[in-house]
Design a protein around this motif. Structure first.
Motif, PDB file in Angstrom:
ATOM      1  N   ASP A 145     -16.953  11.261  -1.738  1.00 20.55           N
ATOM      2  CA  ASP A 145     -16.019  11.631  -2.766  1.00 20.55           C
ATOM      3  C   ASP A 145     -14.547  11.826  -2.476  1.00 20.55           C
ATOM      4  O   ASP A 145     -14.836  13.014  -1.560  1.00 20.55           O
ATOM      5  N   ILE A 146     -13.627  11.335  -2.515  1.00 20.12           N
ATOM      6  CA  ILE A 146     -11.891  11.645  -2.261  1.00 20.12           C
ATOM      7  C   ILE A 146     -11.562  11.803  -3.794  1.00 20.12           C
ATOM      8  O   ILE A 146     -11.452  11.079  -4.983  1.00 20.12           O
ATOM      9  N   ASP A 147     -11.115  13.353  -3.688  1.00 14.83           N
ATOM     10  CA  ASP A 147     -10.515  13.935  -4.493  1.00 14.83           C
ATOM     11  C   ASP A 147      -8.770  14.119  -4.230  1.00 14.83           C
ATOM     12  O   ASP A 147      -8.305  15.381  -3.539  1.00 14.83           O
ATOM     13  N   GLY A 148      -7.952  13.430  -4.544  1.00 13.30           N
ATOM     14  CA  GLY A 148      -6.540  13.820  -4.586  1.00 13.30           C
ATOM     15  C   GLY A 148      -5.612  13.660  -5.476  1.00 13.30           C
ATOM     16  O   GLY A 148      -5.757  14.285  -6.108  1.00 13.30           O
ATOM     17  N   SER A 149      -4.549  14.895  -5.219  1.00 13.32           N
ATOM     18  CA  SER A 149      -3.340  15.048  -5.389  1.00 13.32           C
ATOM     19  C   SER A 149      -1.949  15.565  -5.438  1.00 13.32           C
ATOM     20  O   SER A 149      -2.195  15.570  -3.930  1.00 13.32           O
ATOM     21  N   ILE A 150      -1.016  15.759  -5.199  1.00 21.03           N
ATOM     22  CA  ILE A 150       0.302  15.553  -4.396  1.00 21.03           C
ATOM     23  C   ILE A 150       0.743  16.994  -5.208  1.00 21.03           C
ATOM     24  O   ILE A 150       1.041  17.127  -7.138  1.00 21.03           O
ATOM     25  N   ASP A 151       1.700  17.758  -4.768  1.00 23.14           N
ATOM     26  CA  ASP A 151       1.993  19.266  -5.269  1.00 23.14           C
ATOM     27  C   ASP A 151       3.545  18.976  -5.603  1.00 23.14           C
ATOM     28  O   ASP A 151       4.090  18.106  -5.364  1.00 23.14           O
ATOM     29  N   SER A 152       4.434  20.327  -5.787  1.00 27.18           N
ATOM     30  CA  SER A 152       5.389  20.082  -6.019  1.00 27.18           C
ATOM     31  C   SER A 152       6.219  19.556  -4.692  1.00 27.18           C
ATOM     32  O   SER A 152       7.661  19.355  -4.902  1.00 27.18           O
ATOM     33  N   VAL A 197       3.975  17.009  -0.964  1.00 29.15           N
ATOM     34  CA  VAL A 197       2.199  17.228  -0.374  1.00 29.15           C
ATOM     35  C   VAL A 197       1.253  16.165  -0.872  1.00 29.15           C
ATOM     36  O   VAL A 197       0.928  17.295  -2.128  1.00 29.15           O
ATOM     37  N   LEU A 198       0.748  15.853  -0.254  1.00 30.07           N
ATOM     38  CA  LEU A 198      -0.526  14.550  -1.267  1.00 30.07           C
ATOM     39  C   LEU A 198      -1.676  15.099   0.223  1.00 30.07           C
ATOM     40  O   LEU A 198      -1.935  15.424   1.298  1.00 30.07           O
ATOM     41  N   THR A 199      -2.553  15.751  -1.242  1.00 31.74           N
ATOM     42  CA  THR A 199      -4.082  16.480  -0.183  1.00 31.74           C
ATOM     43  C   THR A 199      -4.892  15.949  -1.077  1.00 31.74           C
ATOM     44  O   THR A 199      -5.214  15.022  -1.621  1.00 31.74           O
ATOM     45  N   LEU A 200      -5.955  15.315  -0.088  1.00 30.44           N
ATOM     46  CA  LEU A 200      -7.266  14.954   0.555  1.00 30.44           C
ATOM     47  C   LEU A 200      -8.125  15.618   0.319  1.00 30.44           C
ATOM     48  O   LEU A 200      -8.621  15.799   1.828  1.00 30.44           O
ATOM     49  N   ASP A 201      -8.730  15.889  -0.478  1.00 29.49           N
ATOM     50  CA  ASP A 201     -10.133  16.461  -0.660  1.00 29.49           C
ATOM     51  C   ASP A 201     -12.107  15.286  -0.324  1.00 29.49           C
ATOM     52  O   ASP A 201     -11.598  14.948  -1.403  1.00 29.49           O
ATOM     53  N   GLU A 202     -12.060  15.930   0.890  1.00 29.44           N
ATOM     54  CA  GLU A 202     -13.164  14.694   0.819  1.00 29.44           C
ATOM     55  C   GLU A 202     -14.305  15.514   1.313  1.00 29.44           C
ATOM     56  O   GLU A 202     -14.863  16.386   1.430  1.00 29.44           O
ATOM     57  N   THR A 203     -15.460  14.879   0.288  1.00 22.82           N
ATOM     58  CA  THR A 203     -16.794  15.062   0.877  1.00 22.82           C
ATOM     59  C   THR A 203     -17.859  13.487   0.674  1.00 22.82           C
ATOM     60  O   THR A 203     -17.542  12.996   0.413  1.00 22.82           O
ATOM     61  N   PHE A 204     -17.950  14.152   1.968  1.00 21.42           N
ATOM     62  CA  PHE A 204     -18.828  13.366   3.010  1.00 21.42           C
ATOM     63  C   PHE A 204     -20.742  13.440   2.581  1.00 21.42           C
ATOM     64  O   PHE A 204     -21.093  14.300   2.471  1.00 21.42           O
ATOM     65  N   HIS A 205     -21.175  11.965   2.583  1.00 19.75           N
ATOM     66  CA  HIS A 205     -22.557  12.164   2.084  1.00 19.75           C
ATOM     67  C   HIS A 205     -23.577  11.114   2.931  1.00 19.75           C
ATOM     68  O   HIS A 205     -22.762   9.978   3.174  1.00 19.75           O
ATOM     69  N   TYR A 206     -24.550  11.520   4.036  1.00 14.58           N
ATOM     70  CA  TYR A 206     -24.537  10.675   5.215  1.00 14.58           C
ATOM     71  C   TYR A 206     -25.998   9.893   4.217  1.00 14.58           C
ATOM     72  O   TYR A 206     -27.426  10.595   4.391  1.00 14.58           O
ATOM     73  N   GLU A 207     -26.846   8.613   4.490  1.00 14.00           N
ATOM     74  CA  GLU A 207     -28.041   7.929   4.084  1.00 14.00           C
ATOM     75  C   GLU A 207     -28.278   8.207   5.753  1.00 14.00           C
ATOM     76  O   GLU A 207     -29.514   7.869   5.793  1.00 14.00           O
ATOM     77  N   PHE A 214       1.127  -1.564  -0.190  1.00 15.83           N
ATOM     78  CA  PHE A 214       0.009  -0.026  -0.033  1.00 15.83           C
ATOM     79  C   PHE A 214       1.175   1.002   0.378  1.00 15.83           C
ATOM     80  O   PHE A 214       1.937   1.274   1.464  1.00 15.83           O
ATOM     81  N   ASP A 215       1.116   1.775  -0.940  1.00 15.14           N
ATOM     82  CA  ASP A 215       1.275   3.586  -1.024  1.00 15.14           C
ATOM     83  C   ASP A 215       0.278   4.064  -0.784  1.00 15.14           C
ATOM     84  O   ASP A 215       0.013   4.694  -2.363  1.00 15.14           O
ATOM     85  N   PRO A 216      -0.093   5.081  -0.126  1.00 14.33           N
ATOM     86  CA  PRO A 216      -1.412   6.410  -0.135  1.00 14.33           C
ATOM     87  C   PRO A 216      -0.821   7.379  -1.244  1.00 14.33           C
ATOM     88  O   PRO A 216      -1.335   7.904  -2.143  1.00 14.33           O
ATOM     89  N   TYR A 217       0.227   7.609  -1.869  1.00 12.62           N
ATOM     90  CA  TYR A 217       0.949   8.276  -2.525  1.00 12.62           C
ATOM     91  C   TYR A 217       0.120   7.877  -4.197  1.00 12.62           C
ATOM     92  O   TYR A 217       0.077   8.631  -4.977  1.00 12.62           O
ATOM     93  N   ILE A 218       0.329   6.522  -4.016  1.00 12.39           N
ATOM     94  CA  ILE A 218       0.435   6.287  -5.223  1.00 12.39           C
ATOM     95  C   ILE A 218      -1.916   5.988  -5.420  1.00 12.39           C
ATOM     96  O   ILE A 218      -2.525   6.136  -6.701  1.00 12.39           O
ATOM     97  N   PHE A 219      -2.253   5.374  -4.275  1.00 12.50           N
ATOM     98  CA  PHE A 219      -3.820   4.932  -4.156  1.00 12.50           C
ATOM     99  C   PHE A 219      -4.087   6.119  -4.398  1.00 12.50           C
ATOM    100  O   PHE A 219      -5.351   5.553  -5.383  1.00 12.50           O
ATOM    101  N   PHE A 220      -4.349   7.022  -3.918  1.00 10.74           N
ATOM    102  CA  PHE A 220      -4.820   8.083  -3.357  1.00 10.74           C
ATOM    103  C   PHE A 220      -5.361   9.561  -4.808  1.00 10.74           C
ATOM    104  O   PHE A 220      -5.184  10.251  -4.711  1.00 10.74           O
ATOM    105  N   ASN A 221      -3.978   9.270  -5.548  1.00  6.89           N
ATOM    106  CA  ASN A 221      -3.223  10.342  -6.674  1.00  6.89           C
ATOM    107  C   ASN A 221      -4.675  10.172  -7.606  1.00  6.89           C
ATOM    108  O   ASN A 221      -4.385   9.189  -9.040  1.00  6.89           O
TER     109      ASN A 221
END
Length: 185
Positions: free
Chosen positions: A63-70, A73-83, A33-40
């Motif tokens: 919904d997770i939108d992941g990105s890596i900056d110069s 730094v891995l940024t995980l932008d998470e939006t939650f929806h509750y049922e 498991f490599d979070p930089y690969i999985f969440f990019n």
């Protein structure tokens, strides 16, 4: 004196009721498991929260939108929806590698820094949070264990603890969204 001995005995017994996972046994298990690969990129997650009795208190998707900056730094932008239940609607993690399979991260609703360790196909992620419940909040410790199921799917088990006791457990499945599934606007 009897009350003190009884109290210490009860605390000792309770402290033994925690979750203890041996991370070393995951070092050689694949896939790694490599979070930089999985969440990019884009990731979809499905999860539940169960209270101490095992009752379902939340069911949600993320919904997770992941990105890596110069700066790597891995940024995980998470939006939650509750049922079922309510909770945080949005969280942004900033995660950096500290070398030696160690990670650190922060998010707006996390107290201090989160710390992580990679162990082959597993990752342990620990942090403290003021967890809102109804009209109050509780300072709790999160002990997350993430395992790589395959190259595009992970499973996350979180143990929410107060005074060393597991008060709730979270189970989340996360899957990468293939690039061809992402609609360009």
């Amino acid at each position: 004196m009897f009350k003190v001995i009884t109290f210490i005995t009860v605390l000792t017994l309770i402290s033994g009721c925690g979750t203890s996972i041996n991370a070393d046994k995951y070092q050689t298990i694949t896939p790694t498991f490599d979070p930089y690969i999985f969440f990019n990129g884009k990731v979809k997650a499905w999860g539940i929260v169960q209270n101490r009795s095992g009752d379902l208190v939340q069911r949600f998707t993320v919904d997770i939108d992941g990105s890596i900056d110069s700066s790597n730094v891995l940024t995980l932008d998470e939006t939650f929806h509750y049922e079922v239940g309510e909770g945080v609607a949005h969280r942004v993690w900033k995660i950096s590698s500290e070398g030696n399979n160690k990670l650190q991260g922060s998010a707006g609703d996390i107290l201090g820094l989160a710390e992580g360790n990679l162990y082959g196909n597993a990752m342990r992620w620990q942090y403290t949070m003021d967890l809102p419940v109804d009209d109050t909040s509780y300072k709790v410790e999160f002990d997350d264990w993430i395992w790589s199921f395959n190259d595009s799917t992970i499973v996350n088990r979180s143990y929410i603890k107060k005074f060393g006791l597991t008060m709730a457990e979270v189970t989340i499945f996360m899957q990468q969204i293939p690039l061809e599934s992402v609609t360009v606007k």
